[in-house]
Design a protein around this motif. Structure first.
Motif, PDB file in Angstrom:
ATOM      1  N   LEU A 121       8.836 -17.892  20.107  1.00 38.01           N
ATOM      2  CA  LEU A 121       7.838 -16.824  20.100  1.00 38.01           C
ATOM      3  C   LEU A 121       6.460 -17.457  19.986  1.00 38.01           C
ATOM      4  N   VAL A 122       5.573 -17.140  20.927  1.00 36.85           N
ATOM      5  CA  VAL A 122       4.243 -17.749  20.965  1.00 36.85           C
ATOM      6  C   VAL A 122       3.175 -16.667  20.839  1.00 36.85           C
ATOM      7  N   GLY A 123       2.434 -16.720  19.746  1.00 40.56           N
ATOM      8  CA  GLY A 123       1.295 -15.818  19.564  1.00 40.56           C
ATOM      9  C   GLY A 123       0.063 -16.461  20.169  1.00 40.56           C
ATOM     10  N   ASN A 124      -0.347 -15.995  21.335  1.00 42.13           N
ATOM     11  CA  ASN A 124      -1.464 -16.598  22.060  1.00 42.13           C
ATOM     12  C   ASN A 124      -2.797 -15.937  21.687  1.00 42.13           C
ATOM     13  N   LYS A 125      -3.878 -16.585  22.061  1.00 43.81           N
ATOM     14  CA  LYS A 125      -5.252 -16.099  21.914  1.00 43.81           C
ATOM     15  C   LYS A 125      -5.751 -16.122  20.477  1.00 43.81           C
ATOM     16  N   VAL A 126      -5.304 -17.091  19.676  1.00 46.29           N
ATOM     17  CA  VAL A 126      -5.828 -17.186  18.318  1.00 46.29           C
ATOM     18  C   VAL A 126      -7.328 -17.492  18.319  1.00 46.29           C
ATOM     19  N   ASP A 127      -7.828 -18.021  19.421  1.00 46.19           N
ATOM     20  CA  ASP A 127      -9.256 -18.322  19.510  1.00 46.19           C
ATOM     21  C   ASP A 127     -10.119 -17.064  19.507  1.00 46.19           C
ATOM     22  N   LEU A 128      -9.515 -15.903  19.789  1.00 41.18           N
ATOM     23  CA  LEU A 128     -10.273 -14.652  19.828  1.00 41.18           C
ATOM     24  C   LEU A 128     -10.408 -13.986  18.468  1.00 41.18           C
ATOM     25  N   CYS A 129      -9.658 -14.458  17.499  1.00 43.40           N
ATOM     26  CA  CYS A 129      -9.670 -13.810  16.182  1.00 43.40           C
ATOM     27  C   CYS A 129     -10.954 -14.134  15.430  1.00 43.40           C
ATOM     28  N   GLU A 130     -11.428 -13.175  14.695  1.00 40.55           N
ATOM     29  CA  GLU A 130     -12.654 -13.378  13.927  1.00 40.55           C
ATOM     30  C   GLU A 130     -12.498 -14.518  12.921  1.00 40.55           C
ATOM     31  N   ALA A 131     -11.309 -14.649  12.363  1.00 43.73           N
ATOM     32  CA  ALA A 131     -11.094 -15.706  11.378  1.00 43.73           C
ATOM     33  C   ALA A 131     -11.313 -17.078  11.991  1.00 43.73           C
ATOM     34  N   GLU A 132     -10.930 -17.229  13.263  1.00 44.63           N
ATOM     35  CA  GLU A 132     -11.052 -18.524  13.912  1.00 44.63           C
ATOM     36  C   GLU A 132     -12.495 -18.853  14.299  1.00 44.63           C
ATOM     37  N   VAL A 133     -13.345 -17.839  14.412  1.00 51.09           N
ATOM     38  CA  VAL A 133     -14.731 -18.087  14.810  1.00 51.09           C
ATOM     39  C   VAL A 133     -15.705 -17.692  13.713  1.00 51.09           C
ATOM     40  N   ALA A 134     -15.186 -17.573  12.487  1.00 53.95           N
ATOM     41  CA  ALA A 134     -16.008 -17.091  11.378  1.00 53.95           C
ATOM     42  C   ALA A 134     -17.192 -18.006  11.099  1.00 53.95           C
ATOM     43  N   GLY A 135     -17.042 -19.287  11.423  1.00 56.80           N
ATOM     44  CA  GLY A 135     -18.120 -20.216  11.149  1.00 56.80           C
ATOM     45  C   GLY A 135     -19.225 -20.190  12.181  1.00 56.80           C
ATOM     46  N   SER A 136     -19.064 -19.395  13.227  1.00 58.74           N
ATOM     47  CA  SER A 136     -20.061 -19.335  14.290  1.00 58.74           C
ATOM     48  C   SER A 136     -21.035 -18.189  14.055  1.00 58.74           C
TER      49      SER A 136
END
Length: 228
Positions: A121-136
């Motif tokens: 099972l592959v959960g794709n698009k983690v780059d779109l989550c706010e948590a992943e870009v919170a530092g930006s």
């Protein structure tokens, strides 16, 4: 190992809802690039890649069939399930519906594919989550980069465990965990070969390599096409 290009060929299928990033995962694996707006898959597309499993001292050729995620192509895609040794069941971590529908796709795979198939099972698009870009700086990010995660990691991990699936979250855009997903599945298939679950001579999704004129190589081979 002289005279071999690879030790095994494994047939993989990639399935899940439309727009979850199945084609992007395949392109990232085979070409190491990301398409911002890939064309929808019509029927089935194909790509291949050589991967090394160092702890097994094996080189595996992955033959991957990217299937369309729409009902109109269901009869076509089902025919490619048959004989597959591995499956990437893909959902979008920012789409609850794609995760819910993964149950339907899994049932379809289990009905039409080899009963011993390894599924991750592959959960794709983690780059779109706010948590992943919170530092930006939010003002510097496009709207698509500020989506809310709708599928918690632990919920998906628990469901995968209940169904006997491997699990990983990934990003086709950044490449995060893309090769890892295929490697984990390939390792599981190798274990099944050792245990006699897959017959490396007669199982259609697992083929033993035959000696070739060239020496063992890790250069990827790839192709892309459509069945219709």
């Amino acid at each position: 190992m002289s005279g071999l290009s690879w030790h095994y060929v494994f047939k993989f299928i990639i399935t899940g809802d439309a727009a979850v990033g199945k084609s992007s995962l395949l392109i990232r694996l085979t070409d190491q690039r990301f398409l911002v707006n890939p064309d929808p898959t019509l029927g089935v597309e194909f790509g291949s890649k050589l991967i090394e499993i160092p702890e097994e001292n094996k080189v595996i050729k992955l033959q991957c069939w990217d299937t369309a995620g729409t009902e109109s192509f269901r009869s076509i895609t089902r025919s490619y399930y048959r004989g597959a040794a591995g499956c990437l069941l893909v959902y979008d971590v920012t789409s609850r519906r794609s995760f819910t529908n993964a149950r339907m796709w899994l049932a379809d795979v289990r009905e039409h594919a080899d009963p011993h198939l390894t599924c991750i099972l592959v959960g794709n698009k983690v780059d779109l989550c706010e948590a992943e870009v919170a530092g930006s700086d939010p003002a510097s990010l496009p709207p698509s980069a500020l989506k809310q995660r709708e599928v918690p990691t632990e919920e998906a991990r628990l469901w995968a465990q209940e169904e006997g699936l491997l699990f990983v979250e990934a990003s086709a855009k950044s490449g995060q965990n893309v090769e890892l997903a295929f490697e984990q599945a390939a390792k599981d298939i190798l274990q099944k070969i050792r245990n006699g679950v897959f017959d490396d001579n007669r199982s259609p999704g697992v083929k033993l390599s035959k000696p070739a004129d060239n020496s063992l190589s890790l250069e990827p081979t790839k192709a892309k096409g459509s069945c219709c």
